[in-house]
Design an enzyme around this catalytic site. Structure first.
Site, PDB file in Angstrom:
ATOM      1  N   PHE A 134     -13.745   3.270   4.147  1.00  0.00           N
ATOM      2  CA  PHE A 134     -12.697   2.402   3.477  1.00  0.00           C
ATOM      3  C   PHE A 134     -12.282   3.146   2.311  1.00  0.00           C
ATOM      4  O   PHE A 134     -12.907   3.565   1.342  1.00  0.00           O
ATOM      5  CB  PHE A 134     -13.100   1.019   2.888  1.00  0.00           C
ATOM      6  CG  PHE A 134     -12.223   0.082   2.644  1.00  0.00           C
ATOM      7  CD1 PHE A 134     -11.481  -0.461   3.708  1.00  0.00           C
ATOM      8  CD2 PHE A 134     -11.742   0.006   1.398  1.00  0.00           C
ATOM      9  CE1 PHE A 134     -10.474  -1.457   3.537  1.00  0.00           C
ATOM     10  CE2 PHE A 134     -10.733  -1.031   1.001  1.00  0.00           C
ATOM     11  CZ  PHE A 134     -10.059  -1.488   1.923  1.00  0.00           C
ATOM     12  N   GLU A 189       4.068   4.049   6.165  1.00  0.00           N
ATOM     13  CA  GLU A 189       2.697   2.963   5.988  1.00  0.00           C
ATOM     14  C   GLU A 189       1.780   3.932   5.065  1.00  0.00           C
ATOM     15  O   GLU A 189       1.765   5.245   5.158  1.00  0.00           O
ATOM     16  CB  GLU A 189       2.162   2.900   7.397  1.00  0.00           C
ATOM     17  CG  GLU A 189       2.442   1.429   7.717  1.00  0.00           C
ATOM     18  CD  GLU A 189       1.440   0.538   7.159  1.00  0.00           C
ATOM     19  OE1 GLU A 189       1.171   0.740   5.886  1.00  0.00           O
ATOM     20  OE2 GLU A 189       0.842  -0.529   7.743  1.00  0.00           O
ATOM     21  N   ARG A 202      -5.417   0.806  -6.843  1.00  0.00           N
ATOM     22  CA  ARG A 202      -4.037   1.176  -6.484  1.00  0.00           C
ATOM     23  C   ARG A 202      -3.662   2.309  -7.335  1.00  0.00           C
ATOM     24  O   ARG A 202      -2.788   3.587  -6.729  1.00  0.00           O
ATOM     25  CB  ARG A 202      -3.000   0.146  -6.482  1.00  0.00           C
ATOM     26  CG  ARG A 202      -3.147  -0.681  -5.285  1.00  0.00           C
ATOM     27  CD  ARG A 202      -1.868  -1.673  -4.893  1.00  0.00           C
ATOM     28  NE  ARG A 202      -2.065  -2.951  -4.416  1.00  0.00           N
ATOM     29  CZ  ARG A 202      -2.052  -2.767  -3.197  1.00  0.00           C
ATOM     30  NH1 ARG A 202      -1.828  -2.038  -2.457  1.00  0.00           N
ATOM     31  NH2 ARG A 202      -2.148  -4.370  -2.574  1.00  0.00           N
ATOM     32  N   GLY A 261       0.779  -1.309  -0.013  1.00  0.00           N
ATOM     33  CA  GLY A 261       0.080  -0.002   0.093  1.00  0.00           C
ATOM     34  C   GLY A 261       0.786   1.165  -0.157  1.00  0.00           C
ATOM     35  O   GLY A 261       0.376   2.422  -0.413  1.00  0.00           O
ATOM     36  N   ASP A 312      -5.693  -0.162  -1.889  1.00  0.00           N
ATOM     37  CA  ASP A 312      -6.307  -0.989  -2.638  1.00  0.00           C
ATOM     38  C   ASP A 312      -7.691  -1.490  -1.956  1.00  0.00           C
ATOM     39  O   ASP A 312      -7.739  -1.490  -0.514  1.00  0.00           O
ATOM     40  CB  ASP A 312      -5.525  -2.296  -2.973  1.00  0.00           C
ATOM     41  CG  ASP A 312      -5.393  -3.251  -1.764  1.00  0.00           C
ATOM     42  OD1 ASP A 312      -5.045  -2.729  -0.752  1.00  0.00           O
ATOM     43  OD2 ASP A 312      -5.603  -4.572  -2.165  1.00  0.00           O
ATOM     44  N   LYS A 362      -6.670   6.492  10.825  1.00  0.00           N
ATOM     45  CA  LYS A 362      -7.933   6.174  11.253  1.00  0.00           C
ATOM     46  C   LYS A 362      -8.056   5.815  12.526  1.00  0.00           C
ATOM     47  O   LYS A 362      -8.266   4.794  13.137  1.00  0.00           O
ATOM     48  CB  LYS A 362      -8.674   4.942  10.493  1.00  0.00           C
ATOM     49  CG  LYS A 362      -8.964   5.297   9.061  1.00  0.00           C
ATOM     50  CD  LYS A 362     -10.062   4.434   8.436  1.00  0.00           C
ATOM     51  CE  LYS A 362      -9.411   3.433   7.738  1.00  0.00           C
ATOM     52  NZ  LYS A 362     -10.466   2.248   6.910  1.00  0.00           N
ATOM     53  N   ASP A 405      -4.691   1.780  10.777  1.00  0.00           N
ATOM     54  CA  ASP A 405      -6.234   1.285  11.057  1.00  0.00           C
ATOM     55  C   ASP A 405      -6.354   0.681  12.433  1.00  0.00           C
ATOM     56  O   ASP A 405      -6.448   1.490  13.480  1.00  0.00           O
ATOM     57  CB  ASP A 405      -6.781   0.449   9.914  1.00  0.00           C
ATOM     58  CG  ASP A 405      -8.072   0.212   9.898  1.00  0.00           C
ATOM     59  OD1 ASP A 405      -8.905   1.051  10.106  1.00  0.00           O
ATOM     60  OD2 ASP A 405      -8.543  -1.021   9.480  1.00  0.00           O
TER      61      ASP A 405
HETATM   62  P1  IMP Z   1      -4.146  -2.176  10.512  1.00  0.00           P
HETATM   63  O1  IMP Z   1      -3.162  -3.485  10.670  1.00  0.00           O
HETATM   64  O2  IMP Z   1      -5.545  -2.506  10.745  1.00  0.00           O
HETATM   65  O3  IMP Z   1      -3.882  -1.074  11.216  1.00  0.00           O
HETATM   66  O4  IMP Z   1      -4.134  -2.043   8.777  1.00  0.00           O
HETATM   67  C1  IMP Z   1      -3.211  -1.781   8.402  1.00  0.00           C
HETATM   68  C2  IMP Z   1      -3.105  -2.158   6.663  1.00  0.00           C
HETATM   69  O5  IMP Z   1      -4.650  -2.357   6.464  1.00  0.00           O
HETATM   70  C3  IMP Z   1      -2.966  -0.922   5.868  1.00  0.00           C
HETATM   71  O6  IMP Z   1      -1.386  -0.911   5.606  1.00  0.00           O
HETATM   72  C4  IMP Z   1      -3.662  -1.033   4.852  1.00  0.00           C
HETATM   73  O7  IMP Z   1      -2.778  -2.102   3.595  1.00  0.00           O
HETATM   74  C5  IMP Z   1      -4.882  -1.993   5.082  1.00  0.00           C
HETATM   75  N1  IMP Z   1      -6.038  -0.791   5.245  1.00  0.00           N
HETATM   76  C6  IMP Z   1      -6.523  -0.481   6.190  1.00  0.00           C
HETATM   77  N2  IMP Z   1      -7.580   0.565   6.163  1.00  0.00           N
HETATM   78  C7  IMP Z   1      -7.746   0.581   4.722  1.00  0.00           C
HETATM   79  C8  IMP Z   1      -8.483   1.376   4.027  1.00  0.00           C
HETATM   80  O8  IMP Z   1      -9.410   2.034   4.253  1.00  0.00           O
HETATM   81  N3  IMP Z   1      -8.265   1.055   2.493  1.00  0.00           N
HETATM   82  C9  IMP Z   1      -7.354   0.113   2.026  1.00  0.00           C
HETATM   83  N4  IMP Z   1      -6.466  -0.546   2.886  1.00  0.00           N
HETATM   84  C10 IMP Z   1      -6.607  -0.300   4.061  1.00  0.00           C
HETATM   85 MG    MG Z   2      -3.883  -3.099   1.552  1.00  0.00          MG
END
Ligand code: IMP
Ligand code: MG
Length: 182
Positions: free
Chosen positions: A152, A99, A165, A44, A159, A131, A103
């Protein structure tokens, strides 16, 4: 032209460019005299990484890691897997993890542990999007491009199921796109 699966544009190319220029200036000032190593968490962050590194006026090095925590859904599975590790040693280096989006925090919570064990001099996190409402792990970024609500988003490297992307802007994906598949 906006992609038909995108509900609305959150940040235009111009807005992304000027915010990333600011982040670059801030990092350049904070790391003056040092040679930070930027670690891009793929996939990403690939576009952000390319633009951010060019906005930093220091002698930086780059390395890449492929980490996966999502399947084809829109919610982190909580299972983090390193699919490609760094190429270089990070011992004694000033790391900046780059990053796309922070999320739940699962990915970085896990990654910070793995990287800390390798004895870098310092670690900071730079994320394009944050977020905070969705956080379930105690992780905060040192540099944040934009703080966004719980939606999202896709584009500029981000993606949904490996699509979107290449959109040059960041937009909110129409829920109908994933509701019909999850
Ligand atoms: P986390 O582990 O939940 O913090 O998620 C991190 C990863 O989830 C990011 O590096 C993204 O690749 C993916 N991700 C989280 N939210 C989104 C979104 O809204 N759109 C696309 N990818 C997301
Ligand atoms: Mg992703």
């Amino acid at each position: 032209m906006i992609h038909p699966d995108v509900e609305r544009v959150l940040y235009t190319e111009d807005e992304l460019r000027s915010r990333i220029a600011e982040l670059g200036r801030q990092i350049t000032a904070d790391y003056a005299g040092r040679r930070p190593m930027l670690v891009s968490v793929l996939r990403g962050s690939y576009i952000f990484m390319a633009d951010l590194t060019r906005a930093i006026g220091l002698d930086v090095t780059v390395d890449f890691m492929v980490v996966s925590s999502y399947g084809a859904g829109t919610v982190s599975s909580g299972q983090v897997e390193i699919k490609k590790d760094l190429s270089d040693s990070i011992e004694g280096r000033d790391l900046i993890i780059v990053e796309d989006i922070l999320d739940s925090g699962n990915t970085l919570y896990y990654l910070m542990d793995v990287l800390r064990a390798r004895k870098p001099a310092s670690i900071r996190i730079c994320t394009l999007m944050d977020k905070p409402e969705r956080r379930t792990k105690p992780i905060t970024a040192d540099y944040v491009g934009f703080t966004i609500p719980d939606a999202f988003i896709v584009g500029y490297g981000l993606d949904y199921d490996e699509r979107y992307r290449n959109l040059p802007y960041v937009g909110v994906l129409r829920p109908s796109v994933y509701e019909s598949q999850d």
